[in-house]
Design an enzyme around this catalytic site. Structure first.
Site, PDB file in Angstrom:
ATOM      1  N   TYR A  57      10.038   5.432   0.679  1.00  0.00           N
ATOM      2  CA  TYR A  57       9.637   4.089   0.247  1.00  0.00           C
ATOM      3  C   TYR A  57      10.822   3.130   0.323  1.00  0.00           C
ATOM      4  O   TYR A  57      10.714   2.047   0.915  1.00  0.00           O
ATOM      5  CB  TYR A  57       9.079   4.160  -1.175  1.00  0.00           C
ATOM      6  CG  TYR A  57       8.627   2.837  -1.721  1.00  0.00           C
ATOM      7  CD1 TYR A  57       7.445   2.250  -1.278  1.00  0.00           C
ATOM      8  CD2 TYR A  57       9.363   2.162  -2.687  1.00  0.00           C
ATOM      9  CE1 TYR A  57       7.018   1.033  -1.781  1.00  0.00           C
ATOM     10  CE2 TYR A  57       8.948   0.957  -3.202  1.00  0.00           C
ATOM     11  CZ  TYR A  57       7.775   0.392  -2.750  1.00  0.00           C
ATOM     12  OH  TYR A  57       7.354  -0.818  -3.258  1.00  0.00           O
ATOM     13  N   SER A 104       0.493  -0.120 -10.136  1.00  0.00           N
ATOM     14  CA  SER A 104      -0.522  -0.184  -9.084  1.00  0.00           C
ATOM     15  C   SER A 104      -1.367   1.082  -9.129  1.00  0.00           C
ATOM     16  O   SER A 104      -1.043   2.037  -9.823  1.00  0.00           O
ATOM     17  CB  SER A 104       0.132  -0.359  -7.713  1.00  0.00           C
ATOM     18  OG  SER A 104       0.993   0.718  -7.443  1.00  0.00           O
TER      19      SER A 104
END
Length: 153
Positions: free
Chosen positions: A102, A137
Site C-alpha cells: 500500500y 473504510s
C-alpha cells in the site's frame, strides 16, 4: 446542465479505463475536474503477501489513476484548463510496518502527480495531491492465514 449518468469502472482493471474515459468524453465533451479517489490496501507482513496481490494493489492505487489521468489529460491540455486531484494517503509520505504494498503504491502516486503538477503548469491545469491520515473504510475480515483476502476497499 447535464443529466447524471452512471458509468461503472474498476480502477484496477487497466484494460477498461481507456474505453470508460472515451465514453465519458463522448457523453459530456470534457472533464473539468478529475478526482482520483479509489484505493485498495492490504495489511500483512511483506513475506506473507503474494506478488500477485502486490501487483493488484499497485494497479488500483498507481496504474489505475495514472491511466485514467492520461486518458483525460489530452482533452484538458487542448482546452488549457482543468484540475486533477488524487486523494492519496499519508502513507505516500511515510511508510509503516505491515503496509508495504500500500505504502509503495501511494509513494509512486505522489511522485507521479508531483511531476505532473510541474509539467501542467504551462497549460494552466492544476494538480492536487491530498494525503489524509488514517480513515475508516470498508474491510473484509479474512479467514485466518488468508492474507489474499485481507483487502481494504
Amino acid at each position: 446542465t447535464y443529466a447524471p449518468k452512471l458509468i461503472l469502472l474498476d480502477i484496477s482493471d487497466i484494460n477498461c479505463i481507456q474505453d470508460v474515459a472515451k465514453e465519458i468524453l463522448n457523453c459530456y465533451g470534457c472533464v473539468d475536474i478529475l478526482i482520483n479517489n479509489a484505493s485498495m490496501k492490504v495489511k500483512g507482513a511483506v513475506q506473507s503477501i503474494s506478488l500477485q496481490l502486490d501487483k493488484k494493489i499497485m494497479d488500483a492505487n498507481y496504474f489505475g489513476p495514472i491511466t485514467l489521468t492520461k486518458a483525460i489529460l489530452p482533452n484538458m491540455i487542448s482546452r488549457r484548463t482543468g484540475h486533477i486531484v488524487v486523494v492519496n494517503s499519508i502513507q505516500g509520505k511515510i511508510g509503516i510496518p505491515f503496509r508495504a504494498a500500500y505504502a509503495a503504491s501511494k509513494h509512486a502516486a505522489v511522485g507521479f502527480f508531483d511531476c505532473l503538477r510541474a509539467e501542467m503548469e504551462e497549460f494552466d491545469i492544476s494538480v492536487s495531491t491530498v494525503n489524509p491520515t488514517f480513515i475508516c473504510s470498508y474491510h473484509r475480515q479474512p479467514a485466518p492465514g488468508n492474507w489474499e483476502a485481507s483487502i481494504w476497499k
